[in-house]
Design an enzyme around this catalytic site. Structure first.
Site, mmCIF file in Angstrom:
data_model
loop_
_atom_site.group_PDB
_atom_site.id
_atom_site.type_symbol
_atom_site.label_atom_id
_atom_site.label_comp_id
_atom_site.label_asym_id
_atom_site.label_seq_id
_atom_site.Cartn_x
_atom_site.Cartn_y
_atom_site.Cartn_z
ATOM 1 N N HIS A 1 67.217 18.767 77.453
ATOM 2 C CA HIS A 1 68.059 19.933 77.706
ATOM 3 C C HIS A 1 68.442 19.981 79.190
ATOM 4 C CE1 HIS A 1 65.641 21.091 74.138
ATOM 5 N NE2 HIS A 1 66.739 21.725 73.761
ATOM 6 N N HIS B 1 64.286 25.982 82.905
ATOM 7 C CA HIS B 1 65.305 26.927 82.437
ATOM 8 C C HIS B 1 65.179 28.294 83.119
ATOM 9 C CE1 HIS B 1 66.680 24.131 79.482
ATOM 10 N NE2 HIS B 1 65.551 24.148 78.796
ATOM 11 N N ASP C 1 64.719 15.577 80.990
ATOM 12 C CA ASP C 1 64.495 16.393 79.792
ATOM 13 C C ASP C 1 65.761 16.402 78.931
ATOM 14 O OD1 ASP C 1 64.614 19.165 78.333
ATOM 15 O OD2 ASP C 1 62.528 18.952 78.910
#
Length: 637
Positions: A126, A87, A124
């Protein structure tokens, strides 16, 4: 065969690798932290030792690339690093991610190793928005991600978006997706990157799509991750593969990781499509219920109640608490420290995380027997996304069965009995707390010190302290605060432990005294006995959060005992913290004494630590029973 390689220290080129994908200002901000914690994002913090740990994590990814490209002994390499990174973008940290290790590894392979075609795959739960941003500026990278959408960070929900360079793919799955759907979209990601004929495949391996994970609402099982890496191995049999850890926040993550290793260790494993056929009779089938939570801490949903604890975790409890599904503000007082709700009328306390219930709401017991034994109510974790509540079918059935068992019959006699029991419970508690003889003892096991006040067979007060366990990272950041507030900035005066070369700090986390007992100085006695126990266990300092109501008298009281207020910016999230040095009981024995009248009926047993051998043995036994859930925190020393 698995060949383990332990990293002794970070690589000299680790920082240079980070600078290929991050701005200098972002790196310097993390590098120059000197005191306490600094907040980089809504849920992302760093401390002074973070930068060194992050360099070591990046070194693992670089070593993994070197292992498959240069040394040639293995075709697959894992980087077991924390924290996650996918991220993090060029100039910011977010979602527990500070630096983007995966992107930096890809840039290293391109700019240092001379590769022209890199595939990055991400399973993942996300979307890896940081990697997607890197792919948007690097045409030699192909990025494909399977993930839940809609879900934080709010990107990757458009399956047709290929990015400005047409080199990335989003393969979103719906909330509650099972293994079959996840694997189908994962196959699309592999096909997309396979068509580019990559020279190196880098995988962001997150395990938060598991059904037990609190942050994602997918329903994968650990075995599903074996099929994820099996598809990967089958699609790229001769291409070097590097995998590195991303998210994963449940106890099943370790088992899922172990399953993901199997295809690389056993070439005979094949895909069994029948294992993904939907079982309509499965007890794990989800029941989806919808409600509007708004800002309430608790709401009624059919027979169930949903409780929101202090950390934002949502639990389902059977419908006896509280009545009519009122929010906690209407039911009683919510204590964020011990995470309990106290009903004002009867004094019943409900512990959100464990389901323990003490007081008049313990129905279906013989008259007044509820006063002697706590009752546990059924509790289950539920997830709430966009006001949609999801709970496993087996948990839903269990909670409803518990509700039916506990519910009072709709006749006036049980209600009358229940109300009388509540009045008797509150009256008896007040009598014992105000006048009964009190025994104060202290128990300690590794990680917890608890001082308890018992009147009759009722606990009328306690003070709970958390202490660092063996192997916990040293609290170096706290040393700056101790030196500044307690030793006039002189680090040499800090009383440090011999093992990790920093101060040993105990943390007071919870205190409670029954209102009727507060004129008996129980709070002061509990506090000082807990301090004495911590000092005898080798902790020279104590930190806690003061709960002054605004008058300033409580803060002044603590200051008179040698504690100092910590500046709000020194420890983010602890804006009312205080810290002090615990006096040596051999040199200052009077400090731990509390003046009491001659006719007092309070018996105090100071804590005496066992010998080193016995302490080590009992700690081992305590940890074993703690694992089994059998340890009794209220046991006396």
């Amino acid at each position: 065969e698995i060949q383990w390689q332990i990293l002794d220290q970070s690589r000299p080129d680790a920082e240079a690798a980070l600078r290929r994908v991050h701005d200098d200002a972002h790196i310097q901000r993390v590098k120059e932290i000197r005191l306490g914690r600094e907040k980089l994002g809504p849920d992302t913090y760093v401390i002074p030792s973070s930068f060194g740990a992050l360099l070591e994590a990046q070194s693992l990814w670089l070593d993994a690339v070197d292992e498959v490209l240069e040394r040639g002994r293995y075709n697959t390499s894992w980087a077991l690093s924390r924290p996650p990174g996918h991220h993090a973008s060029r100039g910011s940290a977010d979602g527990f991610c500070i630096f983007n290790f995966c992107a930096a590894a890809a840039a290293y392979a391109i700019q240092v190793k001379g590769l022209e075609r890199i595939a990055i795959l991400d399973f993942d739960g996300h979307h890896g928005n940081g990697i997607a941003a890197y792919a948007d500026e690097e045409s030699r990278v192909t990025y494909a991600s399977v993930h839940q959408a809609p879900l934080w960070p709010g990107t990757g929900d458009d399956a047709n978006d290929r990015g400005p360079l047409s080199n990335r793919l989003s393969a979103p799955v719906s909330r509650g997706a099972q293994g079959k759907e996840y694997l189908k979209r994962w196959a699309e990601c592999i096909s997309f990157t396979q068509s580019k004929n990559p020279q190196l495949v880098i995988v962001s391996a997150g395990f938060d799509a598991l059904s037990a994970d609190p942050l994602v609402q997918c329903q994968l099982k650990p075995i599903d991750f074996m099929y994820i890496t099996l598809q990967l191995r089958t699609a790229f049999p001769h291409t070097p593969i590097v995998l590195g850890l991303e998210g994963g926040y449940s106890n099943d993550a370790g088992l899922a990781f172990a399953q993901s290793l199997r295809p690389f260790l056993d070439s005979t494993i094949q895909h069994n499509s029948t294992s993904f056929k939907k079982n309509t009779n499965s007890i794990n089938k989800d029941v989806v219920l919808t409600t509007t939570l708004q800002d309430k801490s608790l709401i009624r949903l059919g027979k169930l109640c949903l409780c929101l604890d202090a950390t934002g975790n949502i639990h389902a409890v059977c419908g006896r608490l509280p009545p009519l599904g009122l929010p906690t503000a209407a039911f009683g007082v919510f204590d964020p420290q011990v995470r309990s709700i106290t009903e004002c009328g009867t004094g019943t306390r409900f512990y959100v995380e464990t389901g323990e219930l003490r007081g008049a709401w313990c129905s279906k017991r013989p008259f007044l027997s509820i006063l002697f034994r706590p009752r546990r109510m059924a509790v289950a974790q539920v997830s709430v996304v966009e006001n949609t509540v999801t709970i496993a079918h087996k948990d839903f059935q269990r909670l409803n069965a518990e509700f039916d068992r506990l519910s009072l019959k709709k006749s006036w006699k049980p209600y009358k009995k229940f109300l009388l029991t509540g009045v008797a419970s509150r009256y008896r508690t007040d009598i014992l707390a105000a006048s009964a003889p009190v025994t104060i003892t202290t128990s300690a096991r590794e990680g917890i010190v608890k001082t308890t006040a018992i009147a009759g067979n009722l606990q009328v007060g306690y003070y709970l302290v958390r202490t660092p366990r063996r192997g916990d990272p040293p609290t170096i950041a706290t040393d700056f605060i101790i030196a500044d507030l307690l030793h006039n900035g002189n680090f040499e005066q800090i009383d440090k432990s011999h093992s990790d070369k920093c101060a040993r700090v105990a943390v007071g986390v919870a205190v409670f005294v029954e209102p009727a007992a507060r004129k008996r100085k129980l709070g002061l006695i509990l506090f000082k006995q807990a301090m004495l126990a911590c000092r005898r266990l080798g902790f020279k300092y104590m930190l806690f959060v003061e709960r002054d109501t605004g008058s300033g008298r409580l803060v002044k009281w603590y200051e008179n005992m040698g504690f100092s207020k910590i500046p709000p910016d020194a420890l983010p999230g602890l804006d009312r913290a205080m810290i002090g040095q615990l006096p040596d009981p051999d040199l200052e024995p009077d400090f731990y004494d509390v003046p009491l009248p001659d006719d007092h009926d309070i018996s105090i047993t100071p804590y005496t630590p066992p010998s080193t051998f016995i302490w080590s043995f009992t700690s081992l036994i305590g940890n074993f029973f703690d694992f089994l859930g059998l340890w009794d925190d209220t046991a006396s020393s």
